[in-house]
Write a protein that holds these residues in place. Structure first.
Motif, mmCIF file in Angstrom:
data_model
loop_
_atom_site.group_PDB
_atom_site.id
_atom_site.type_symbol
_atom_site.label_atom_id
_atom_site.label_comp_id
_atom_site.label_asym_id
_atom_site.label_seq_id
_atom_site.Cartn_x
_atom_site.Cartn_y
_atom_site.Cartn_z
ATOM 1 N N GLN A 83 0.858 -1.183 0.000
ATOM 2 C CA GLN A 83 0.000 0.000 0.000
ATOM 3 C C GLN A 83 0.894 1.233 0.000
ATOM 4 O O GLN A 83 1.930 1.270 0.659
ATOM 5 C CB GLN A 83 -0.967 0.002 1.183
ATOM 6 C CG GLN A 83 -0.362 -0.243 2.549
ATOM 7 C CD GLN A 83 -1.430 -0.476 3.605
ATOM 8 O OE1 GLN A 83 -2.545 0.007 3.501
ATOM 9 N NE2 GLN A 83 -1.079 -1.219 4.641
ATOM 10 N N GLU A 92 -3.591 0.773 -3.039
ATOM 11 C CA GLU A 92 -3.117 -0.597 -2.876
ATOM 12 C C GLU A 92 -2.751 -1.184 -4.234
ATOM 13 O O GLU A 92 -3.505 -1.040 -5.197
ATOM 14 C CB GLU A 92 -4.195 -1.472 -2.224
ATOM 15 C CG GLU A 92 -4.437 -1.181 -0.761
ATOM 16 C CD GLU A 92 -5.323 -2.228 -0.101
ATOM 17 O OE1 GLU A 92 -5.774 -3.166 -0.810
ATOM 18 O OE2 GLU A 92 -5.561 -2.116 1.114
ATOM 19 N N ARG A 94 -1.619 -4.924 -5.719
ATOM 20 C CA ARG A 94 -1.504 -6.339 -5.377
ATOM 21 C C ARG A 94 -0.964 -7.135 -6.565
ATOM 22 O O ARG A 94 -0.979 -6.658 -7.703
ATOM 23 C CB ARG A 94 -2.859 -6.896 -4.927
ATOM 24 C CG ARG A 94 -3.351 -6.317 -3.610
ATOM 25 C CD ARG A 94 -4.703 -6.861 -3.213
ATOM 26 N NE ARG A 94 -5.156 -6.336 -1.930
ATOM 27 C CZ ARG A 94 -4.946 -6.916 -0.750
ATOM 28 N NH1 ARG A 94 -4.280 -8.072 -0.711
ATOM 29 N NH2 ARG A 94 -5.391 -6.375 0.364
ATOM 30 N N SER A 102 -7.718 -6.951 -8.808
ATOM 31 C CA SER A 102 -7.095 -5.721 -8.320
ATOM 32 C C SER A 102 -6.496 -4.889 -9.444
ATOM 33 O O SER A 102 -6.067 -3.753 -9.208
ATOM 34 C CB SER A 102 -5.995 -6.059 -7.303
ATOM 35 O OG SER A 102 -4.882 -6.662 -7.963
ATOM 36 N N SER A 285 -5.613 -3.332 7.024
ATOM 37 C CA SER A 285 -4.859 -4.085 6.024
ATOM 38 C C SER A 285 -3.554 -4.610 6.597
ATOM 39 O O SER A 285 -2.901 -3.960 7.416
ATOM 40 C CB SER A 285 -4.564 -3.188 4.818
ATOM 41 O OG SER A 285 -3.696 -3.831 3.907
ATOM 42 N N LEU A 287 -1.081 -5.263 4.466
ATOM 43 C CA LEU A 287 -0.081 -4.911 3.463
ATOM 44 C C LEU A 287 0.997 -4.011 4.050
ATOM 45 O O LEU A 287 0.727 -3.141 4.886
ATOM 46 C CB LEU A 287 -0.742 -4.184 2.290
ATOM 47 C CG LEU A 287 -1.560 -5.014 1.303
ATOM 48 C CD1 LEU A 287 -2.378 -4.107 0.407
ATOM 49 C CD2 LEU A 287 -0.642 -5.911 0.466
ATOM 50 N N ALA A 289 3.322 -0.865 4.008
ATOM 51 C CA ALA A 289 3.050 0.488 3.521
ATOM 52 C C ALA A 289 4.355 1.235 3.261
ATOM 53 O O ALA A 289 5.316 1.118 4.030
ATOM 54 C CB ALA A 289 2.206 1.259 4.529
#
Length: 422
Positions: A83, A92, A94, A102, A285, A287, A289
């Motif tokens: 992200q 985001e 992916r 995505s 999330s 993910l 960053a």
């Protein structure tokens, strides 16, 4: 008197010791620290599991799959993506193959232009089919590799540059283009994660295997020298009796190898990790960053809510956030005020109430891998003395384990030992 003394109980030393013990050799491992693991250590602090710096374990590493029972680690896997903080909010990105739905969101983010997508494929595709030796034939710095592929847009500047800065521990693009391609291949093929009990579970499993085959571990005992003693090698132990062996493997980190071998000290890159605790995570999330708004915004190269991937890293009702900064040699380290300010900007929330649990300054986090990439170095150093470690291969868990395997194979060959045992 031992057949082999292995100096250093990091991944390379433990893997080497385990293979040698499996072949019936009398193996002693000596380690200055109070536990095995080297740079792969985990501490329990106020109920939180804190690795020594932010770590990830990629199950796509071939040497890892050969060495460790991955199922027993209860790996929590990070999402395959990132992200990105932009001027317009958080976007985001992916893995397009694993998350095809995505793709539209990635295009709408403005971070992936058609030109960038084609250029990234042009740059990365050779790594999916060619071995590292081929990739390194005409190696150049990563920044030049991206230029040659035509990768110059926001996918590079806002996503890849900040993301790989934390992976490679340098943000100037000086790392080998071949090595960066290799890492991207592993990211594409695997789902990096962490063991439920922390990264230390990997060396602990290697040590358990080695002990089961007869290797003896001496912890909390530093080595000050190695020297020839007739037909044997003597290992001088600080404040202890020396050990003698027919052969010695030096498997210490890049910060210590020069003192024991006389080899030039490997260049290294440093990382700094800040560990914060909070009751309310800044985002749902898992993910990783990064800040895609351009250089100079702040010191944090990546940050992640660890407990969204490995809940066991924090006590019930608490969350653990990691924030990683570069730690250049000779430069001032980031301070807490700047780190908190930058984290607040990345996450878009007030972080002033977050509790700082610990800061890890890892000066020698990774061996530097400048272009052109050196081939894996021979473990033979002197007569009956061998060297292993990621500084002899690639700067990764894969490189450390593969180097330990190479040292064991070479030693067994020199000792005239064949077969699976003895």
């Amino acid at each position: 008197m031992h057949d082999v003394v292995v100096i250093g109980a990091g991944l390379a030393g433990l893997r080497c010791a385990g293979l040698l013990a499996t072949h019936g050799l009398d193996v002693a491992v000596i380690e200055a620290a109070d536990a095995v693991g080297g740079r792969q250590r985990t501490d329990i602090v106020d109920g939180f599991r804190l690795d020594r710096g932010f770590q990830v374990l990629n199950p796509a590493y071939p040497a890892l799959r050969r060495s460790v029972d991955l199922d027993s680690l209860a790996l929590g896997s990070f999402p395959v993506g990132v992200q990105v903080r932009t001027a317009d909010g958080m976007a985001e990105l992916r893995h397009p193959v694993r998350h095809p739905l995505s793709i539209l969101a990635s295009v709408r983010s403005g971070l992936v232009t058609p030109q960038d997508a084609v250029a990234l494929a042009r740059w990365a595709a050779p790594a999916l089919v060619l071995p590292l030796s081929r990739l390194a034939q005409y190696d150049l710095p990563l920044r030049d590799g991206w230029d040659a592929a035509g990768l110059r847009g926001p996918l590079r500047t806002a996503v890849l540059e900040p993301f790989l800065a934390g992976v490679l521990a340098e943000g100037r693009g000086e790392t080998s283009n071949a090595f960066a391609r290799l890492l991207v291949r592993y990211f594409a093929l695997g789902r990096p994660g962490l063991p439920a009990q922390g990264i230390a579970a990997v060396p602990e499993q290697l040590a358990a295997h080695a002990r089961a085959d007869g290797a003896v571990m001496h912890l909390g005992r530093g080595v000050e020298r190695i020297s020839a003693a007739g037909s044997d090698i003597e290992v001088g132990v600080i404040d202890g009796d020396p050990l003698r062996a027919a052969r010695v493997v030096v498997a210490v980190g890049p910060d210590a190898v020069a003192d024991l071998t006389g080899l030039p000290a490997p260049e290294t890159n440093g990382l700094q990790t800040w560990w914060f605790a909070t009751a309310e995570p800044p985002i749902g999330s898992a993910l990783l960053a990064v800040d895609g708004r351009g250089r100079g915004r702040g010191p944090v190269v990546n940050t992640v809510v660890m407990t969204h991937t490995v809940p066991s890293y924090a006590p019930a009702g608490r969350h653990l956030i990691a924030a990683t900064c570069l730690l250049p040699h000779g430069a001032a380290a980031a301070d807490e005020t700047d780190v908190r300010r930058h984290l607040g900007e990345i996450w878009g929330t007030d972080v002033s109430t977050w509790e700082l649990i610990r800061r890890d300054d890892i000066v020698d986090a990774l061996p530097a891998q400048p272009a052109p990439l050196d081939p894996a170095r021979s473990p033979r150093h002197a007569e009956r003395v061998y060297v292993a470690g990621d500084h002899r291969d690639t700067a990764s868990i894969q490189g450390a384990l593969a180097s330990g395997e190479r040292a064991a194979r070479t030693l067994l060959l020199d000792a005239g030992i064949r077969g699976t045992r003895g």
